[in-house]
Design an enzyme around this catalytic site. Structure first.
Site, mmCIF file in Angstrom:
data_model
loop_
_atom_site.group_PDB
_atom_site.id
_atom_site.type_symbol
_atom_site.label_atom_id
_atom_site.label_comp_id
_atom_site.label_asym_id
_atom_site.label_seq_id
_atom_site.Cartn_x
_atom_site.Cartn_y
_atom_site.Cartn_z
ATOM 1 C CB SER A 123 66.922 37.600 82.814
ATOM 2 O OG SER A 123 65.636 37.461 82.253
ATOM 3 C CE1 TYR A 147 64.780 37.582 88.337
ATOM 4 C CE2 TYR A 147 63.854 38.006 86.161
ATOM 5 C CZ TYR A 147 64.719 37.301 86.983
ATOM 6 O OH TYR A 147 65.528 36.325 86.433
ATOM 7 C CE LYS A 151 68.836 38.030 88.205
ATOM 8 N NZ LYS A 151 69.724 36.924 88.502
HETATM 9 P P1 NAD Z 1 65.728 28.860 91.246
HETATM 10 O O1 NAD Z 1 64.900 29.651 92.176
HETATM 11 O O2 NAD Z 1 65.308 27.482 90.923
HETATM 12 O O3 NAD Z 1 67.239 28.815 91.756
HETATM 13 C C1 NAD Z 1 67.829 29.861 92.505
HETATM 14 C C2 NAD Z 1 68.473 29.217 93.733
HETATM 15 O O4 NAD Z 1 69.115 30.226 94.506
HETATM 16 C C3 NAD Z 1 67.452 28.542 94.645
HETATM 17 O O5 NAD Z 1 67.915 27.250 94.967
HETATM 18 C C4 NAD Z 1 67.402 29.439 95.887
HETATM 19 O O6 NAD Z 1 67.125 28.718 97.039
HETATM 20 C C5 NAD Z 1 68.799 30.035 95.877
HETATM 21 N N1 NAD Z 1 68.926 31.351 96.515
HETATM 22 C C6 NAD Z 1 68.169 32.460 96.304
HETATM 23 N N2 NAD Z 1 68.639 33.482 97.033
HETATM 24 C C7 NAD Z 1 69.706 33.027 97.725
HETATM 25 C C8 NAD Z 1 70.625 33.610 98.644
HETATM 26 N N3 NAD Z 1 70.514 34.877 99.027
HETATM 27 N N4 NAD Z 1 71.617 32.829 99.150
HETATM 28 C C9 NAD Z 1 71.737 31.528 98.784
HETATM 29 N N5 NAD Z 1 70.903 30.926 97.915
HETATM 30 C C10 NAD Z 1 69.904 31.668 97.397
HETATM 31 O O7 NAD Z 1 65.889 29.719 89.906
HETATM 32 P P2 NAD Z 1 66.492 29.301 88.501
HETATM 33 O O8 NAD Z 1 65.383 29.245 87.517
HETATM 34 O O9 NAD Z 1 67.410 28.154 88.658
HETATM 35 O O10 NAD Z 1 67.314 30.624 88.177
HETATM 36 C C11 NAD Z 1 68.710 30.716 88.404
HETATM 37 C C12 NAD Z 1 69.187 32.096 87.986
HETATM 38 O O11 NAD Z 1 68.855 32.317 86.615
HETATM 39 C C13 NAD Z 1 68.555 33.260 88.747
HETATM 40 O O12 NAD Z 1 69.557 34.215 88.987
HETATM 41 C C14 NAD Z 1 67.506 33.793 87.807
HETATM 42 O O13 NAD Z 1 67.286 35.163 88.010
HETATM 43 C C15 NAD Z 1 68.162 33.530 86.462
HETATM 44 N N6 NAD Z 1 67.194 33.401 85.339
HETATM 45 C C16 NAD Z 1 66.235 32.427 85.389
HETATM 46 C C17 NAD Z 1 65.318 32.303 84.342
HETATM 47 C C18 NAD Z 1 64.222 31.263 84.368
HETATM 48 O O14 NAD Z 1 63.262 31.408 83.597
HETATM 49 N N7 NAD Z 1 64.324 30.213 85.171
HETATM 50 C C19 NAD Z 1 65.382 33.169 83.242
HETATM 51 C C20 NAD Z 1 66.400 34.145 83.223
HETATM 52 C C21 NAD Z 1 67.297 34.238 84.287
HETATM 53 N N1 UFG Z 2 51.561 31.713 79.447
HETATM 54 C C1 UFG Z 2 50.261 31.257 79.269
HETATM 55 N N2 UFG Z 2 49.667 30.597 80.308
HETATM 56 C C2 UFG Z 2 50.299 30.364 81.499
HETATM 57 C C3 UFG Z 2 51.623 30.832 81.662
HETATM 58 C C4 UFG Z 2 52.221 31.513 80.611
HETATM 59 O O1 UFG Z 2 49.651 31.456 78.213
HETATM 60 O O2 UFG Z 2 49.694 29.776 82.398
HETATM 61 C C5 UFG Z 2 52.208 32.392 78.313
HETATM 62 C C6 UFG Z 2 52.631 33.807 78.661
HETATM 63 O O3 UFG Z 2 51.544 34.681 78.430
HETATM 64 C C7 UFG Z 2 53.790 34.006 77.690
HETATM 65 C C8 UFG Z 2 54.399 32.606 77.541
HETATM 66 O O4 UFG Z 2 53.402 31.710 77.998
HETATM 67 O O5 UFG Z 2 53.278 34.396 76.459
HETATM 68 C C9 UFG Z 2 55.653 32.411 78.364
HETATM 69 O O6 UFG Z 2 55.372 32.806 79.695
HETATM 70 P P1 UFG Z 2 56.320 32.442 80.932
HETATM 71 O O7 UFG Z 2 55.701 33.003 82.147
HETATM 72 O O8 UFG Z 2 56.663 30.998 80.911
HETATM 73 O O9 UFG Z 2 57.685 33.198 80.568
HETATM 74 P P2 UFG Z 2 57.915 34.744 80.303
HETATM 75 O O10 UFG Z 2 58.403 34.864 78.899
HETATM 76 O O11 UFG Z 2 56.787 35.587 80.704
HETATM 77 O O12 UFG Z 2 59.060 35.026 81.382
HETATM 78 C C10 UFG Z 2 60.346 34.508 81.231
HETATM 79 C C11 UFG Z 2 61.010 34.232 82.578
HETATM 80 C C12 UFG Z 2 61.252 35.520 83.313
HETATM 81 C C13 UFG Z 2 61.911 36.535 82.448
HETATM 82 C C14 UFG Z 2 61.136 36.718 81.158
HETATM 83 C C15 UFG Z 2 61.788 37.697 80.221
HETATM 84 O O13 UFG Z 2 60.202 33.391 83.354
HETATM 85 O O14 UFG Z 2 62.121 35.251 84.389
HETATM 86 O O15 UFG Z 2 61.063 35.441 80.511
HETATM 87 O O16 UFG Z 2 62.932 37.143 79.699
HETATM 88 F F1 UFG Z 2 61.924 37.733 83.093
#
Ligand code: NAD
Ligand code: UFG
Length: 335
Positions: A123, A147, A151
């Site tokens: 991330s 978190y 990562k």
């Molecule tokens: P998500 O929660 O939708 O998907 C994660 C999946 O993993 C879920 O289906 C959950 O049930 C499963 N899971 C969690 N722990 C588990 C375990 N111990 N065993 C088996 N299954 C398990 O999240 P996502 O948004 O799809 O994110 C996927 C990956 O990407 C994660 O590793 C997250 O940290 C990373 N990531 C996500 C974002 C974002 O904004 N969505 C940003 C950066 C990184």
């Molecule tokens: N925001 C609002 N109102 C809301 C929600 C978010 O104004 O109700 C704003 C936040 O202040 C931020 C922007 O929208 O400025 C994006 O916020 P998000 O929560 O959607 O995303 P972040 O950038 O905070 O977080 C994301 C991922 C995290 C990751 C982080 C750093 O969700 O998993 O980027 O890469 F850790």
């Protein structure tokens, strides 16, 4: 054959579609702690192909061994993790157990079965507060929350593994802000409870489930005072994993790559594009800054282009259209 951990989740389900469309056979393991099996049914509907699903935990070494004995897995795409920044602050140990301990179990089982190819979901959170933008992979590391640290520790464990044994091929992908949904409107982001992230909150306001969008902070040093991010279409992100698999097939060793568009967008710009693209008026209110938010965070995505010929193809308008299509077609998500 590819093992996809966390395949029922938001990014995992979209990646399954792209893998299956490229004729990859997939096996999914997911404990459904943050997802539903219905997402996998929709993946089958979109692709017209079947997939094998194990409901279980990646911390369960016995189950992993069964899977590796039964299926000729060549590579693992490792999405499974807990991902709530907020929750990680109040429950750090649960995050270290699920994101670190369980990952170590997975890697040990892979090594036992001589499966040494992995794509790891990292991330932009590993960078912490931006020192410069756009952020390339050499940007200083400094995750702020538990978190983000999980990562980064995951990356470090993989890097140590690569040093210990040159047979490992490891691609660590640092995602920026994934949003949007599959164009079919059949799969998308379905957060449990009140969304913390911008897009799911915004679309729930637009559909009438929530009253008003709070915009956190209007006094940042940005184009309009609101924070800037690099929003990336989840389908572009999913395709990045297909390219990463191709890279692994070339025996790439250890790689770390940003997945982002390289395009900065402020919260107000995004809200105004959403209104323009969907014709929905979005009630919003200006609120104080949210603790821990960075001012401006966007990627330099050049390394992913150079290393694996990947760049984003879908625009911000595509992301917003598809997010809205998913939300309006499924007002209650998968339920
Ligand atoms: P998500 O929660 O939708 O998907 C994660 C999946 O993993 C879920 O289906 C959950 O049930 C499963 N899971 C969690 N722990 C588990 C375990 N111990 N065993 C088996 N299954 C398990 O999240 P996502 O948004 O799809 O994110 C996927 C990956 O990407 C994660 O590793 C997250 O940290 C990373 N990531 C996500 C974002 C974002 O904004 N969505 C940003 C950066 C990184
Ligand atoms: N925001 C609002 N109102 C809301 C929600 C978010 O104004 O109700 C704003 C936040 O202040 C931020 C922007 O929208 O400025 C994006 O916020 P998000 O929560 O959607 O995303 P972040 O950038 O905070 O977080 C994301 C991922 C995290 C990751 C982080 C750093 O969700 O998993 O980027 O890469 F850790």
């Amino acid at each position: 054959m590819i093992l996809v951990t966390g395949g029922a989740g938001y990014i995992g389900s979209h990646t399954l579609v792209e893998l299956i469309n490229q004729s990859e056979s997939v096996v999914v393991i997911d404990n459904l702690q943050n997802s539903t099996e219905l997402a996998l049914e929709k993946v089958k509907e979109i692709t017209g192909k079947d997939l094998t699903f194990y409901q279980g935990d990646i911390g369960d070494a016995q189950l992993l061994k069964q899977i590796f004995e039964k299926h000729p897995i060549k590579s693992v795409i490792h999405f499974a993790a807990s991902k709530s920044v907020n929750e990680s602050v109040s429950q750090p140990l649960a995050y270290y157990r699920n994101n670190i301990s369980a990952t170590v179990t997975l890697l040990e089982c892979m090594a036992q079965f001589n499966i040494k190819n992995i794509i790891y979901s990292s991330s932009a959170a590993v960078y912490g507060d931006p020192v410069y933008t756009p952020m390339d992979e050499a940007h200083p590391i400094g995750p702020i929350t538990p978190y983000g640290k999980t990562k980064y520790f995951g990356e470090q464990i993989l890097a140590d593994l690569a040093v210990s044994d040159s047979q490992w091929n490891i691609v660590m992908l640092r995602y920026f802000n994934p949003i949007g949904a599959h164009h079919s409107g059949l799969i998308g982001e379905d957060p449990l409870g009140e969304p913390r992230n911008l897009l799911p909150y915004l679309t729930q306001v637009a559909i009438g489930k929530r009253k008003v969008l709070s915009i956190f902070g209007q006094d940042y040093n940005t184009i309009d005072g609101t924070p800037v991010r690099d929003y990336i279409h989840v389908v572009d992100l999913a395709k990045g994993h297909v390219q990463a698999l191709n890279l692994i097939q070339k025996q790439c060793g250890l790689k770390v790559l940003n997945l982002g568009t390289g395009k900065p967008t402020s919260v107000l710009e995004l809200v105004s594009r959403f209104e323009a693209v969907t014709g929905q008026k979005l009630p919003y209110q200006m609120m104080p800054r949210r603790e821990g938010d960075a001012e401006c965070c966007y990627a330099a995505p050049d390394a992913a282009l150079k290393e694996m010929s990947w760049k984003t193809e879908l625009s911000l308008d595509n992301m917003l259209e598809d997010a809205w299509h998913w939300q309006s077609k499924n007002p209650n998500g998968y339920n």
